[in-house]
Enzyme design. Structure first.
Site, PDB file in Angstrom:
ATOM      1  N   SER A   1       0.707  -1.180  -0.206  1.00  0.00           N
ATOM      2  CA  SER A   1      -0.025  -0.084  -0.640  1.00  0.00           C
ATOM      3  C   SER A   1       0.224   1.593  -0.035  1.00  0.00           C
ATOM      4  O   SER A   1       0.041   2.952  -0.365  1.00  0.00           O
ATOM      5  CB  SER A   1      -0.841  -0.182   0.671  1.00  0.00           C
ATOM      6  OG  SER A   1      -1.879  -1.501   1.419  1.00  0.00           O
TER       7      SER A   1
ATOM      8  N   LYS B   1      -0.132   4.086  -2.635  1.00  0.00           N
ATOM      9  CA  LYS B   1      -0.539   4.234  -3.002  1.00  0.00           C
ATOM     10  C   LYS B   1      -0.146   6.315  -2.324  1.00  0.00           C
ATOM     11  O   LYS B   1      -0.887   7.014  -2.414  1.00  0.00           O
ATOM     12  CB  LYS B   1      -2.044   4.533  -1.337  1.00  0.00           C
ATOM     13  CG  LYS B   1      -2.666   2.782  -1.607  1.00  0.00           C
ATOM     14  CD  LYS B   1      -3.671   3.100  -0.121  1.00  0.00           C
ATOM     15  CE  LYS B   1      -4.672   1.973  -0.827  1.00  0.00           C
ATOM     16  NZ  LYS B   1      -3.219   0.519  -0.333  1.00  0.00           N
TER      17      LYS B   1
ATOM     18  N   SER C   1      -5.862   4.017   4.009  1.00  0.00           N
ATOM     19  CA  SER C   1      -5.400   3.079   3.026  1.00  0.00           C
ATOM     20  C   SER C   1      -6.492   1.785   2.095  1.00  0.00           C
ATOM     21  O   SER C   1      -6.164   0.849   2.336  1.00  0.00           O
ATOM     22  CB  SER C   1      -4.238   1.757   3.594  1.00  0.00           C
ATOM     23  OG  SER C   1      -3.139   1.923   3.233  1.00  0.00           O
TER      24      SER C   1
END
Length: 555
Positions: A56, A59, A116
């Site tokens: 993640s 992101k 997230s």
């Protein structure tokens, strides 16, 4: 001996079963990178350029692309994105979006940065680029522009996929760009919770933010293939570090390793250094046209405009009808000249009141006779022209050479009103000016024109009298909603001193700017406001050329 052979065979079979069944035999590879955020210089690195699964941490680039789209005007924070079935079907962590749902971009950003959320990240990519695949290609292009040469993206959320990889070094560089390129949004990464529209979301990084002194961001990541990842930033005094850890065995292990790396690195860097900001990326223009985001327009953008309303700024001041009118007092009164003036002013009352500001008078002719002849010619020409407008100075009974014309009826924006037509006053005999009045240099400068915006209810071919005009008081909107920040200072006095010195140094830029000092948790930040975006950028470019800190901010 037989027992030893039997045990060896059992161990061999167990090992073979592990290999055949494909059970995991080792943790994800470990990598780490620490840099001085002020200069970008590395302090510690271990496998920092090894291509691994970023999870993640991806992101961070999704958010960087969203901030860039907002800055360019492609989308707004209140733009509404329609959720696709692909985004709604993303696995956890997720916000819980439904297919067909409409939600503002600001909530998607909060969910992706703080919780997230995978569905929010996918929705951002699809809303900006049209599809997640197209958005991933733009992400990779942006990575190259940022110098992230060992990074390639296949999706917007970071779920494991072939060809999707990055490094601890590259993710640290991305974190540094987020801090410097978008300081107005960086505070998102330090929030413990936020309202995401349909739910309140909690930060996945709150444990490290609460436990480590000076930590203020930025992003966590986890998949089975990647392990526990973290890119973090922390500040202590004048020092700031940015670091990335890949392949942690647990959240606690990852946070502990990060804390140890930051602690040891803070002691290895100087307290004061010359700050070297990262250069903003410059993307090469693509051959294909840029796809606009599919967003819902706001009611203000779709509301029909009232018909027969023309919004226009006040016209520039008209030239005075006679350049030599101000010299009439120097001439001997004659019957022909008086009749010409009477005829001109009588025609002016029939045409209605005209609002105009006079310009600076032209230089006097060389002689009195020439001035008289020119004035008469101009007055006659004024009478013959059907659309001509009389000057305010001709309507006055007394004309003085050294006096500037009386300010036109159009006043300042705070006192503007409609001036009704009034009958012209009968002309009085022309008076002789004194020698002092003949000195043009002694006259006062005219006052500046008003910036009043007049909303006139006029249709095509409509020439209504002035009483139908409506003067509307509006604040001038010239795009002055930008400013600059000049860094952090320990005391308010230092910050104010910085503002004063900059105003004196660059008075052409900061002379009319608004000055204030923001009291933040990191110190006192001097700021100039009420600037246009181009002027703010120009000011920062000048300061950067002098190796001085400056950040363009939106007011």
């Amino acid at each position: 001996m037989t027992r030893i052979l039997t045990a060896f065979r059992l161990w061999s079979h167990a090992l073979l079963a592990v290999l055949v069944l494909g059970l995991p035999a080792a943790a994800a590879p470990f990598a780490a990178y620490v840099m001085d955020a002020r200069t970008g210089q590395p302090i510690y690195k271990q496998n920092s350029d090894t291509r691994l699964h970023p999870a993640s941490l991806t992101k961070m680039m999704t958010l960087y692309m969203a901030f860039t789209a907002i800055e360019s005007g492609q989308v707004r924070l209140d733009s509404k994105f329609t959720i696709s079935s692909n985004a709604a079907a993303e696995p956890p962590s997720k916000l819980g979006l439904r297919a067909g749902q409409k939600i503002e971009l600001r909530y998607l950003i909060r969910a992706a940065a703080i919780k997230s959320a995978n569905d929010a990240a996918t929705a951002i990519g699809e809303g900006i680029a049209g599809s997640e695949e197209a958005f991933a290609q733009r992400m990779t292009q942006m990575a190259r522009a940022l110098g992230m040469n060992n990074t390639q993206f296949r999706n917007a959320n970071g779920l494991t996929q072939d060809g999707h990889f990055s490094t601890a070094h590259d993710m640290s560089e991305l974190g540094r760009h987020l801090f410097y390129d978008f300081p107005q949004y960086y505070n998102l990464f330090s929030r413990r919770s936020a309202d995401a529209g349909i739910a309140k979301v909690a930060s996945t990084n709150r444990r490290f933010l609460d436990a480590y002194q000076g930590a203020d961001g930025i992003k966590t990541g986890y998949t089975r293939a990647a392990g526990f990842n973290l890119t973090a930033s922390a500040q202590r005094g004048n020092k700031r570090l940015i670091a990335s850890v890949f392949g942690g065995t647990s959240t606690a292990h990852r946070n502990q390793v990060m804390a140890e790396l930051l602690d040891s690195s803070f002691t290895r860097i100087p307290d004061r250094v010359r700050e070297v900001r990262p250069a903003r990326p410059r993307l090469v223009a693509q051959a294909a046209p840029t796809r606009r985001a599919k967003v819902e327009p706001t009611p203000a953008a779709t509301r029909p405009e009232p018909q027969r309303l023309v919004l226009q700024a006040s016209p520039p001041p008209s030239t005075r009808p006679t350049a030599a009118a101000s010299t009439l007092v120097a001439a001997r009164p004659t019957m022909n000249l008086t009749e010409a003036l009477q005829k001109a002013t009588a025609g002016a009352s029939a045409q209605g009141t005209v609002l105009a500001s006079s310009q600076r008078p032209k230089a006097r002719p060389g002689s009195r006779n020439q001035a008289i002849e020119q004035a008469v010619a101009n007055a006659v020409a004024l009478d013959e022209a059907p659309a001509a407008s009389p000057s305010a100075s001709l309507a006055q009974p007394v004309l003085a050479a050294s006096k500037r014309p009386v300010r036109s009826p159009r006043r300042s924006a705070s006192t503007a009103d409609v001036i009704s037509a009034a009958p012209a006053a009968a002309p009085a005999p022309v008076q002789q000016a004194s020698a002092e009045d003949m000195l043009l240099d002694s006259s006062r400068a005219p006052k500046p024109r008003s910036e009043t915006v007049i909303l006139a209810a006029m249709g095509e071919g409509d020439r209504t009298p002035t009483e139908e005009l409506e003067v509307v008081r509006r604040p001038a909107d010239s795009g002055r909603n930008w400013g600059i920040a000049l860094g952090m200072y320990k005391s308010k006095v230092e910050a104010e001193h910085r503002l004063v010195s900059m105003a004196l140094q660059d008075g052409s830029i900061f002379g009319g700017a608004r000055r204030d000092v923001a009291n933040t948790n990191r110190g006192f930040e001097p700021r100039f406001g009420n600037l246009t975006k181009s002027v703010a950028q120009l000011a920062c470019d000048r300061l950067h050329s002098r190796s001085q800190e400056c950040t363009v901010i939106a007011n």
